[in-house]
Write a protein that holds these residues in place. Structure first.
Motif, PDB file in Angstrom:
ATOM      1  N   ARG A 258       0.586  -0.884   0.043  1.00 10.30           N
ATOM      2  CA  ARG A 258      -0.016  -0.068   0.049  1.00 10.30           C
ATOM      3  C   ARG A 258       0.932   0.968   0.077  1.00 10.30           C
ATOM      4  O   ARG A 258       1.997   1.339   0.364  1.00 10.30           O
ATOM      5  CB  ARG A 258      -0.518  -0.340   1.419  1.00 10.30           C
ATOM      6  CG  ARG A 258      -1.613  -1.027   1.646  1.00 10.30           C
ATOM      7  CD  ARG A 258      -2.408  -1.282   2.604  1.00 10.30           C
ATOM      8  NE  ARG A 258      -2.603  -2.521   2.973  1.00 10.30           N
ATOM      9  CZ  ARG A 258      -3.651  -2.836   3.991  1.00 10.30           C
ATOM     10  NH1 ARG A 258      -3.952  -1.742   5.103  1.00 10.30           N
ATOM     11  NH2 ARG A 258      -4.258  -4.081   4.132  1.00 10.30           N
ATOM     12  N   PRO A 260       2.399   5.072   0.980  1.00  7.80           N
ATOM     13  CA  PRO A 260       2.088   6.063   2.850  1.00  7.80           C
ATOM     14  C   PRO A 260       0.988   6.222   3.333  1.00  7.80           C
ATOM     15  O   PRO A 260       1.093   6.830   4.806  1.00  7.80           O
ATOM     16  CB  PRO A 260       3.146   7.252   1.985  1.00  7.80           C
ATOM     17  CG  PRO A 260       3.758   6.747   1.015  1.00  7.80           C
ATOM     18  CD  PRO A 260       2.662   5.531  -0.120  1.00  7.80           C
ATOM     19  N   ARG A 261      -0.734   6.737   2.439  1.00  5.24           N
ATOM     20  CA  ARG A 261      -1.380   6.816   3.555  1.00  5.24           C
ATOM     21  C   ARG A 261      -2.006   5.153   3.520  1.00  5.24           C
ATOM     22  O   ARG A 261      -3.247   5.706   3.872  1.00  5.24           O
ATOM     23  CB  ARG A 261      -2.052   7.625   2.373  1.00  5.24           C
ATOM     24  CG  ARG A 261      -1.255   8.787   2.307  1.00  5.24           C
ATOM     25  CD  ARG A 261      -1.722  10.158   1.651  1.00  5.24           C
ATOM     26  NE  ARG A 261      -1.226  11.916   1.670  1.00  5.24           N
ATOM     27  CZ  ARG A 261       0.148  11.446   0.519  1.00  5.24           C
ATOM     28  NH1 ARG A 261       0.328  11.010  -0.086  1.00  5.24           N
ATOM     29  NH2 ARG A 261       0.620  13.131   1.234  1.00  5.24           N
ATOM     30  N   GLY A 262      -2.254   4.787   3.210  1.00  9.39           N
ATOM     31  CA  GLY A 262      -2.372   3.150   2.882  1.00  9.39           C
ATOM     32  C   GLY A 262      -3.368   2.787   2.061  1.00  9.39           C
ATOM     33  O   GLY A 262      -4.342   1.667   2.064  1.00  9.39           O
ATOM     34  N   GLU A 263      -3.723   3.258   0.956  1.00  6.96           N
ATOM     35  CA  GLU A 263      -4.297   2.844  -0.233  1.00  6.96           C
ATOM     36  C   GLU A 263      -3.896   1.655  -1.141  1.00  6.96           C
ATOM     37  O   GLU A 263      -2.463   1.592  -1.047  1.00  6.96           O
ATOM     38  CB  GLU A 263      -4.628   4.186  -0.820  1.00  6.96           C
ATOM     39  CG  GLU A 263      -4.830   5.284  -0.264  1.00  6.96           C
ATOM     40  CD  GLU A 263      -4.435   6.117  -0.063  1.00  6.96           C
ATOM     41  OE1 GLU A 263      -3.263   5.748   0.239  1.00  6.96           O
ATOM     42  OE2 GLU A 263      -4.973   7.608   0.675  1.00  6.96           O
ATOM     43  N   GLY A 364       4.383   4.170   6.862  1.00 10.72           N
ATOM     44  CA  GLY A 364       3.786   5.211   5.704  1.00 10.72           C
ATOM     45  C   GLY A 364       4.356   6.500   6.337  1.00 10.72           C
ATOM     46  O   GLY A 364       3.985   7.840   6.442  1.00 10.72           O
ATOM     47  N   LYS A 365       5.770   7.364   6.092  1.00 10.83           N
ATOM     48  CA  LYS A 365       6.662   7.751   6.157  1.00 10.83           C
ATOM     49  C   LYS A 365       7.604   8.403   4.633  1.00 10.83           C
ATOM     50  O   LYS A 365       7.063   7.371   4.090  1.00 10.83           O
ATOM     51  CB  LYS A 365       8.219   7.831   7.225  1.00 10.83           C
ATOM     52  CG  LYS A 365       7.675   7.544   8.086  1.00 10.83           C
ATOM     53  CD  LYS A 365       8.560   7.599   9.375  1.00 10.83           C
ATOM     54  CE  LYS A 365       8.462   7.430  11.189  1.00 10.83           C
ATOM     55  NZ  LYS A 365       7.994   8.507  11.459  1.00 10.83           N
ATOM     56  N   ARG A 373       5.988  17.046   3.653  1.00 12.58           N
ATOM     57  CA  ARG A 373       6.109  16.147   4.672  1.00 12.58           C
ATOM     58  C   ARG A 373       7.353  16.131   4.246  1.00 12.58           C
ATOM     59  O   ARG A 373       7.874  16.089   3.677  1.00 12.58           O
ATOM     60  CB  ARG A 373       5.224  14.892   4.922  1.00 12.58           C
ATOM     61  CG  ARG A 373       3.597  15.071   5.175  1.00 12.58           C
ATOM     62  CD  ARG A 373       3.361  13.516   5.577  1.00 12.58           C
ATOM     63  NE  ARG A 373       3.480  13.065   5.761  1.00 12.58           N
ATOM     64  CZ  ARG A 373       3.155  11.965   6.282  1.00 12.58           C
ATOM     65  NH1 ARG A 373       1.881  11.488   5.773  1.00 12.58           N
ATOM     66  NH2 ARG A 373       3.461  10.459   7.464  1.00 12.58           N
TER      67      ARG A 373
END
Length: 381
Positions: A258, A260-263, A364-365, A373
């Motif tokens: 997935r 970095p944002r989980g998708e 997630g980084k 970010r």
């Protein structure tokens, strides 16, 4: 009882309802026009009666086979491409629209290739016409909608010393594992994990995008691709390096990879897929321009040859082998394949990346210079 036209409360469209030759039907005609609906009723009833007598093979169309193949989650690129600007449709689905499978012959497939891609190279025709068509046909054959058939792909000309000089595209050539490590090291952890996975399995990117945690058996160093480009499931050996950091991803469940944002990563019809942004960013940060998601597959293939791996073993790892024996043992770990994949080298710089030791902390980084970010930005002295 024969089919009848009925109306459902709150619905404008006519519905077909009834039983023909033991087959129950209750479906929308998609139209509120009584005359058109009646024509569809007659056509559907006739088709079902014909199938009852002669079997599904006598009526199955390429459209039905394509839709059924699509429902398995298989990629539709080159099968049906719809241009976003004007809705223009192209691909095999358009060329063979309405054709019954029983009426399609080798010469029809060859004609489709020439008409759809005039002057194209053998490689292009195989990739964009023959391989997706054969995948759909094999799917239809498994459903007993078509006869099992061996389709011939264009063969490379023999006995010639003429060399075609073509511009090189990123992803069409292998790179060294040190170069791959340098590229992966500047990526955000999530896409870096996916790219590293491609360089140590040789899988097609679209296969990795769809891979689920439940398809991975780390203990046995084996994973299963449920639906490959050829339409057949296949087994893939897992390199020991991957087994060091995949447990966290498997434990997370769902799609193995997935963003970095989980998708989950998505396949995009015009190329690149969900990795496109990450690849472009890594190229800018590393100045390495010859790496793309498909580079991993070419690199694995080349490195296995350099390592002296038997061509049959290499082809099985990459999913080129399509004999019935290899398909039968899809879920059975094969030690020769596992030993072969473990001959691929792992540069020290790749193994030293922080996410390798603790993926769940890092996935997630984002890399330095990515969006707003700066999770991975180096601290200034």
């Amino acid at each position: 009882m024969p089919l009848k036209l009925v109306k459902r409360s709150g619905r404008d469209a006519w519905y077909l309802r009834g039983t023909v030759a033991g087959v129950s039907v209750f479906e929308s005609t998609g139209t509120s026009d009584r005359e058109i609906a009646e024509a569809l009723r007659i056509k559907t009833e006739s088709r079902l009666e014909h199938e009852a007598v002669h079997g599904k093979k006598s009526t199955a169309t390429f459209d039905e086979a394509m839709e059924s193949y699509k429902d398995t989650g298989a990629p539709m690129r080159f099968i049906l491409d719809v241009r976003k600007t004007d809705g223009h449709a192209s691909g095999l689905a358009v060329y063979f629209r309405g054709r019954k499978l029983k009426d399609i012959r080798q010469e029809d497939l060859d004609a489709a290739a020439k008409e759809m891609y005039p002057g194209a190279s053998r490689e292009t025709l195989v990739r964009q016409v023959y391989t997706p068509f054969i995948a759909i046909w094999n799917h239809a054959a498994k459903k007993q909608w078509a006869d099992v058939r061996v389709w011939e792909r264009p063969r490379k000309a023999r006995g010639t010393n003429v060399t075609q000089i073509r511009s090189s595209r990123s992803g069409t050539n292998p790179v060294s594992y040190d170069r791959a490590a340098s590229f992966i090291s500047v990526m955000s952890p999530a896409p870096a994990m996916l790219m590293a996975f491609l360089f140590y399995t040789g899988m097609r990117p679209i296969e990795a995008f769809a891979l689920l945690a439940e398809d991975v058996n780390l203990e046995k160093r084996w994973l299963v691709v449920r639906s490959s480009k050829t339409g057949e499931p296949r087994g893939v050996p897992i390199h020991d390096f991957l087994a060091e950091w995949l447990p966290d991803l498997v434990e997370r469940g769902g799609h193995l990879f997935r963003g970095p944002r989980g998708e989950p990563y998505a396949a995009i019809q015009d190329g690149g897929g969900g990795l496109k942004t990450a690849i472009n960013g890594a190229r800018k940060r590393s100045s390495i321009k010859d790496v793309s998601p498909y580079t991993g597959r070419h690199t694995v293939s080349t490195q296995l040859v350099i390592n002296g791996i038997h061509p049959h073993i290499k082809d099985q790892i990459l999913g080129h082998a399509a004999d019935s024996m290899s398909r039968h043992y899809t879920h059975v770990p094969q030690q020769p394949l596992i030993e072969a994949i473990n001959t691929l080298p792992v540069p020290a710089g790749l193994r030293a990346l922080p996410w390798v030791s603790d993926p769940k902390v890092w996935w997630g980084k984002l890399a330095e210079g990515t969006g707003k970010r700066t999770d991975l930005q180096k601290k200034k002295a």
